[in-house]
Design an enzyme around this catalytic site. Structure first.
Site, PDB file in Angstrom:
ATOM      1  N   LYS A 189      12.694  44.166  -1.041  1.00  0.00           N
ATOM      2  CA  LYS A 189      11.102  44.459  -0.929  1.00  0.00           C
ATOM      3  C   LYS A 189      10.728  44.993  -3.048  1.00  0.00           C
ATOM      4  CE  LYS A 189       9.709  41.821   1.480  1.00  0.00           C
ATOM      5  NZ  LYS A 189      10.694  41.117   2.691  1.00  0.00           N
TER       6      LYS A 189
HETATM    7  C1  LIG Z   1      10.347  40.916   4.154  1.00  0.00           C
HETATM    8  C2  LIG Z   1       9.088  40.374   4.826  1.00  0.00           C
HETATM    9  C3  LIG Z   1       8.570  40.342   6.346  1.00  0.00           C
HETATM   10  C4  LIG Z   1       9.271  40.936   7.549  1.00  0.00           C
HETATM   11  O1  LIG Z   1      10.125  42.300   7.153  1.00  0.00           O
HETATM   12  P1  LIG Z   1      11.002  42.728   7.669  1.00  0.00           P
HETATM   13  O2  LIG Z   1      10.989  44.810   6.738  1.00  0.00           O
HETATM   14  O3  LIG Z   1      12.169  42.782   7.060  1.00  0.00           O
HETATM   15  O4  LIG Z   1      11.305  43.123   8.898  1.00  0.00           O
HETATM   16  C5  LIG Z   1       7.347  39.516   6.762  1.00  0.00           C
HETATM   17  N1  LIG Z   1       7.004  38.929   6.196  1.00  0.00           N
HETATM   18  C6  LIG Z   1       7.146  38.420   5.370  1.00  0.00           C
HETATM   19  C7  LIG Z   1       5.774  37.272   3.882  1.00  0.00           C
HETATM   20  C8  LIG Z   1       8.415  39.238   4.122  1.00  0.00           C
HETATM   21  O5  LIG Z   1       9.181  39.239   3.238  1.00  0.00           O
END
Ligand SMILES: *Cc1c(COP(=O)(O)O)cnc(C)c1O
Length: 390
Positions: A189
């Site tokens: 992210k």
């Molecule tokens: C990364 C992501 C998640 C979940 O996050 P995690 O930290 O991997 O549990 C949920 N929704 C979207 C759209 C994502 O890109």
């Protein structure tokens, strides 16, 4: 070590950027004698709260736990329906199932690739309790329309803003307004704590419930004795992760500027290559050209598969052979075995089905060079030209 046919370095589809200051700060926490949730977490939450204009913020072990707790805070469970998009990381609908509720998938808008808000009203039933939009690649939905719908139908909004840290709507940060807003700090992210997430809440009462849910439902411990008054889990974020987040926040403006500049270069480079290859007739779909609201979490193209003698997997394999990593974000959730077994059908959301089959994520991360963009655009267009149906 190079397994591709070029001598150029491999470009992954994404790569996190942690500077020396961050690494030193992690070492300091590890040496401090307190490594799990503690003072650094408190500082990170306070800093995030300030970032979001003073709204309460609580952190969790990952984005999935954050969204699950958001649903629990909103009181969503057995018998409830939550309207969401089929084009997301499967965590979005998995957490809805996880609290015993039913995901209701509404098709996407082919331009934004986000849930089509114009179709949401048709999916509302007496059991609908919430809308859970996703801001794919960091591009928000029309937030005015989203909250107008929520008000009109008395629905909660749980924003899956996992990809939208730093994104804006009409010059306001996503998370600084709205209902419950969930972010992920997973490694890929825009802001990463390696793994982690945060939830922006409406008030201190909701924040209290979120705190209990992330630690066994504990209301007190220590010399006052111990008590638990609800069923919670173990979803706390550690000080090691929190200190990484504090330093990533300082780097965020430079990350953001670089991502935006690289996205601009992609549009220019791809259009120039398409023109010089003479393949303007191919309907290669580029992202929405939004340099104000989007945080450019990803740069995604939709391949014109009906005009090509090749499938997406082969395009990705040939790019890999040229030293370029790509990704698929995402196939439609309704096609997964678990969801098929629950009775969902990909034909019910045909735009999501097509885009889920043809979307491809190109590399985009702050550490990329301008030359990387040119190289990727040339490689992609070369492959499209080679396989274009005459
Ligand atoms: C990364 C992501 C998640 C979940 O996050 P995690 O930290 O991997 O549990 C949920 N929704 C979207 C759209 C994502 O890109």
């Amino acid at each position: 070590m190079s397994v591709n046919s070029t001598s150029l370095p491999f470009i992954p589809f994404t790569r996190p950027s942690f500077n020396q200051e961050t690494i030193d700060a992690v070492a300091e926490v590890l040496r401090s004698g307190w490594v799990t949730s503690g003072p650094k977490l408190a500082e990170f939450e306070a800093t995030l709260s300030e970032y979001f204009g003073g709204r309460p913020v609580r952190c969790f072990a990952n984005g999935t736990a954050t969204m699950k707790i958001a649903l629990q805070v909103a009181g969503i469970g057995e018998g409830d329906e939550v309207i969401t998009t089929p084009i997301s990381w499967v965590a979005t609908s998995n957490v809805i199932l996880g609290v015993g509720a039913k995901p209701v998938f509404v098709d996407i808008d082919p331009i934004s690739r986000n849930i089509d808000l114009n179709e949401v009203a048709n999916a509302i039933t007496p059991n609908t309790r919430a809308i859970m939009p996703v801001y794919l690649a960091g591009l928000p939905v029309n937030m005015d329309q989203l909250y107008a719908l929520a008000n009109q139908y008395h629905l909660r909004v749980i924003e899956d803003a996992a990809q939208a840290f730093g994104s804006k709507w009409k010059n306001r940060k996503i998370g600084s307004f709205g209902d419950l807003v969930s972010f992920s700090f997973q490694a890929n992210k825009n802001l990463s704590t390696v793994e982690g997430g945060c939830l922006v809440l409406n008030n201190a009462d909701e924040a209290k419930v979120a705190e209990k849910l992330r630690l066994q439902g504990l209301t007190r411990q220590g010399i006052d004795g111990m008590d638990v008054d609800m069923l919670g889990g173990k979803d706390n974020l550690t000080d090691v992760n929190a200190v990484i987040g504090l330093h990533q926040l300082k780097q965020l403006p430079s990350f953001q500027a670089r991502r935006t500049a690289l996205a601009r270069q992609y549009f220019d480079a791809i259009r120039t290559e398409v023109k010089s290859a003479g393949i303007e007739n191919l309907k290669l779909e580029l992202p929405v050209e939004n340099f104000i609201d989007s945080n450019w979490h990803m740069f995604q193209v939709v391949l014109p598969l009906e005009q090509l003698n090749v499938d997406r997997a082969q395009v990705m394999a040939e790019l890999k052979d040229l030293g370029i990593g790509t990704g698929v974000h995402y196939p439609a959730i309704t096609g997964f075995t678990l969801y098929q077994n629950l009775g969902y059908q990909t034909q019910d959301t045909p735009i999501a089905e097509r885009i889920g089959r043809s979307i491809m994520t190109l590399p985009l991360f702050p550490g990329m060079t301008d030359e990387d963009i040119g190289r990727i655009a040339k490689a992609l267009v070369g492959i499209l030209k080679k396989y274009a149906k005459s």
